[in-house]
Enzyme design. Structure first.
Site, PDB file in Angstrom:
ATOM      1  N   HIS A 175     -70.504  29.189  71.491  1.00  0.00           N
ATOM      2  CA  HIS A 175     -71.362  29.700  70.423  1.00  0.00           C
ATOM      3  C   HIS A 175     -72.131  30.897  71.004  1.00  0.00           C
ATOM      4  O   HIS A 175     -72.458  30.892  72.190  1.00  0.00           O
ATOM      5  CB  HIS A 175     -72.331  28.579  70.036  1.00  0.00           C
ATOM      6  CG  HIS A 175     -73.195  28.869  68.858  1.00  0.00           C
ATOM      7  ND1 HIS A 175     -74.303  29.679  68.923  1.00  0.00           N
ATOM      8  CD2 HIS A 175     -73.125  28.429  67.571  1.00  0.00           C
ATOM      9  CE1 HIS A 175     -74.885  29.731  67.731  1.00  0.00           C
ATOM     10  NE2 HIS A 175     -74.189  28.985  66.895  1.00  0.00           N
ATOM     11  N   ASP A 194     -74.306  22.772  76.774  1.00  0.00           N
ATOM     12  CA  ASP A 194     -74.724  22.953  75.392  1.00  0.00           C
ATOM     13  C   ASP A 194     -74.240  21.720  74.620  1.00  0.00           C
ATOM     14  O   ASP A 194     -73.057  21.601  74.294  1.00  0.00           O
ATOM     15  CB  ASP A 194     -74.103  24.243  74.832  1.00  0.00           C
ATOM     16  CG  ASP A 194     -74.440  24.446  73.352  1.00  0.00           C
ATOM     17  OD1 ASP A 194     -75.011  23.522  72.742  1.00  0.00           O
ATOM     18  OD2 ASP A 194     -74.122  25.533  72.831  1.00  0.00           O
ATOM     19  N   GLN A 246     -73.349  20.136  69.647  1.00  0.00           N
ATOM     20  CA  GLN A 246     -72.353  19.541  68.754  1.00  0.00           C
ATOM     21  C   GLN A 246     -71.835  18.204  69.279  1.00  0.00           C
ATOM     22  O   GLN A 246     -70.966  17.605  68.661  1.00  0.00           O
ATOM     23  CB  GLN A 246     -71.184  20.510  68.520  1.00  0.00           C
ATOM     24  CG  GLN A 246     -71.581  21.805  67.826  1.00  0.00           C
ATOM     25  CD  GLN A 246     -72.078  21.610  66.386  1.00  0.00           C
ATOM     26  OE1 GLN A 246     -72.021  20.525  65.818  1.00  0.00           O
ATOM     27  NE2 GLN A 246     -72.582  22.680  65.797  1.00  0.00           N
ATOM     28  N   LYS A 259     -79.526  19.390  63.931  1.00  0.00           N
ATOM     29  CA  LYS A 259     -78.118  19.000  63.763  1.00  0.00           C
ATOM     30  C   LYS A 259     -77.927  17.501  63.980  1.00  0.00           C
ATOM     31  O   LYS A 259     -76.837  16.978  63.818  1.00  0.00           O
ATOM     32  CB  LYS A 259     -77.239  19.753  64.768  1.00  0.00           C
ATOM     33  CG  LYS A 259     -77.183  21.251  64.515  1.00  0.00           C
ATOM     34  CD  LYS A 259     -76.275  21.908  65.529  1.00  0.00           C
ATOM     35  CE  LYS A 259     -76.521  23.380  65.681  1.00  0.00           C
ATOM     36  NZ  LYS A 259     -76.033  24.186  64.572  1.00  0.00           N
ATOM     37  N   CYS A 299     -70.545  31.941  64.497  1.00  0.00           N
ATOM     38  CA  CYS A 299     -71.209  32.392  65.735  1.00  0.00           C
ATOM     39  C   CYS A 299     -70.326  32.180  66.946  1.00  0.00           C
ATOM     40  O   CYS A 299     -70.820  31.865  68.039  1.00  0.00           O
ATOM     41  CB  CYS A 299     -72.564  31.716  65.940  1.00  0.00           C
ATOM     42  SG  CYS A 299     -73.689  31.934  64.578  1.00  0.00           S
TER      43      CYS A 299
HETATM   44  N1  PMP Z   1     -74.685  25.909  70.369  1.00  0.00           N
HETATM   45  C1  PMP Z   1     -73.829  25.388  69.497  1.00  0.00           C
HETATM   46  C2  PMP Z   1     -72.531  24.823  69.981  1.00  0.00           C
HETATM   47  C3  PMP Z   1     -74.150  25.389  68.138  1.00  0.00           C
HETATM   48  O1  PMP Z   1     -73.278  24.877  67.254  1.00  0.00           O
HETATM   49  C4  PMP Z   1     -75.391  25.933  67.721  1.00  0.00           C
HETATM   50  C5  PMP Z   1     -75.801  25.934  66.260  1.00  0.00           C
HETATM   51  N2  PMP Z   1     -74.901  26.523  65.371  1.00  0.00           N
HETATM   52  C6  PMP Z   1     -76.257  26.450  68.670  1.00  0.00           C
HETATM   53  C7  PMP Z   1     -75.869  26.429  69.990  1.00  0.00           C
HETATM   54  C8  PMP Z   1     -77.580  27.032  68.316  1.00  0.00           C
HETATM   55  O2  PMP Z   1     -78.458  26.078  67.795  1.00  0.00           O
HETATM   56  P1  PMP Z   1     -79.755  26.529  67.010  1.00  0.00           P
HETATM   57  O3  PMP Z   1     -79.301  27.494  65.960  1.00  0.00           O
HETATM   58  O4  PMP Z   1     -80.250  25.284  66.414  1.00  0.00           O
HETATM   59  O5  PMP Z   1     -80.666  27.158  67.953  1.00  0.00           O
END
Ligand code: PMP
Length: 420
Positions: free
Chosen positions: A134, A211, A214, A237, A377
């Protein structure tokens, strides 16, 4: 006993909504999950009865708020197999990853004293990520490399989106200082080989950043068993409120790490020229804290633990397989990531032959079905797979078999609609 999905659903008020004259089918939990009543009530109870800024003020409400805030930290620590001192509240996973990256660059510019040596980067040092990250776990490291002269490298993926583990040992080498990667891909639903990657990093003494955005909603997580140095989570999430996340860090590392944001609530003493900082985690929590959000996130992990993360994982794997099998069986659909039968979480990215993902999303929305479209993203991963965009369906504890049936039926009709 399997999860009682109807009972779970009854706890999520928003799931009673109708959208475009259809019952809402919410398959965008990977972007943000819905929140159970227990989370909404916990935030509301705090705001109605205890609202105050924490760690300051001599009054009763401030003491109550501080107690609730710190108990919530302990709750998150227990959920992750960590101690409270190892849990830093952040505004989200993005904020947590930026905190880390800026701590490294502060150390690199000489701040943090002798104990910050572990975080000091020099030209020639290397940071390693993967091609499926991401942007939140890519751009902060790009920027850090730019600020320090370190080099950013990556482990690629193959045509099927699998990490090129055959290349990983050649990329993670003596110069590697940080290895940062996603536990679960937010596009493919694939579960990455944490143990193998951690072993490669340990061999060369690199710090490991996981990270877990997910994975935390889908699998039991134990940061000590995973043996990572840092992990980041996004509260919203995993059934929690928006605007809250967690940075987990090994205690001895957090104690040595220079702060990123500076200001109120993170100091022991300040003169006009100089400031002394509190130990972690307070050192990383400058400013007035997101107290109701932290309390809400603690309620979310209570909710998940009451269900049992093992049972959540079991149900999630079932949903992931149903998604993969169902999508792969529809003519003209290209399923991304693990093939049916291979491990994945309840998340699937896919392409509808000849139809742009935005059109797929709009068609499904007309049926009350919420999915995510675009590059999620993760633009480099899409580019690697030869795609501009994809559609993603993602599940949570409240997802029913009927939700998946409605979704698969909708996807089955997309191509015919756009051809006509
Ligand atoms: N890492 C991953 C794998 C994600 O899916 C996301 C959220 N789409 C993020 C980081 C970022 O999280 P946040 O937007 O809540 O800061």
């Amino acid at each position: 006993m399997p999860l009682d999905i109807d009972r779970i659903r009854a706890q999520f008020p928003v799931l009673r909504r109708r959208v475009n004259d259809h019952p809402l089918v919410y398959l965008d939990s990977a972007a943000t999950s819905q929140k159970p009543r227990a989370v909404l009530d916990a935030e509301r109870a705090f705001l109605e009865h205890h609202n105050a800024a924490v760690h300051r003020g001599a009054h009763a409400l401030a003491a109550e708020a501080t107690e609730l805030f710190e108990v919530s930290r302990e709750r998150l620590a227990r959920f992750l197999g960590a101690t409270a001192e190892e849990i830093v509240w952040t505004a989200g996973a993005t904020a947590a990853l930026n905190l880390l990256a800026y701590s490294f660059s502060n150390a690199s510019s000489g701040r943090g004293g002798a104990q910050a040596e572990r975080f000091r980067l020099r030209p020639g040092d290397e940071l390693v990520v993967t091609e499926l990250e991401h942007h939140a776990n890519l751009i902060p490291w790009q920027e850090l490399a730019g600020r320090t002269g370190a080099t950013l490298r990556h482990i690629g993926v193959d045509d099927a989106g699998r990490l090129r583990m055959d290349e990983a040992a050649g990329i993670i080498g003596e110069r590697t200082r940080v290895l940062a990667f996603a536990h679960v891909s937010n596009v493919l639903g694939a579960i990455n080989p944490v143990a193998e990657l951690v072993a490669l990093a340990r061999r060369v003494g690199a710090l490991v950043v996981l990270d877990a955005c997910q994975s935390a909603p889908h699998l039991p997580l134990d940061v000590k068993a995973l043996d990572v140095d840092f992990a980041v989570l996004s509260g919203h999430k995993m059934l929690g409120p928006l605007g809250i996340g967690v940075l987990y860090g090994r205690r001895e590392l957090l104690d040595a790490m220079p702060p990123f944001l500076t200001g109120g609530s993170m100091i022991t003493s300040v003169t006009m020229e100089h400031a002394e900082y509190l130990p972690s985690p307070a050192r990383f929590e400058a400013g007035t804290q997101p107290v109701s959000q932290a309390i809400g996130l603690a309620a979310a992990v209570d909710f998940l633990d009451d269900l049992g993360m093992d049972r959540v994982h079991e149900r999630d794997a079932e949903l992931g397989q149903a998604l993969a099998t169902g999508l792969a069986a529809i003519p003209g659909i290209r399923l991304l990531g693990p093939a049916p039968g291979e491990p994945r979480v309840g998340l699937a990215g896919f392409i509808v032959d000849g139809v742009h993902s935005h059109d797929v999303g709009q068609f499904l929305d007309e049926l009350g079905i919420a999915v995510r479209v675009g590059h999620h993203c993760a633009e480099p991963l899409h580019r690697r797979l030869g795609l501009a965009a994809s559609t993603r369906a993602s599940t949570s504890v409240y997802t029913t078999d009927a939700d998946l049936a409605a979704f698969l039926d909708g996807v089955g009709r997309v191509r015919a609609f756009f051809r006509a």
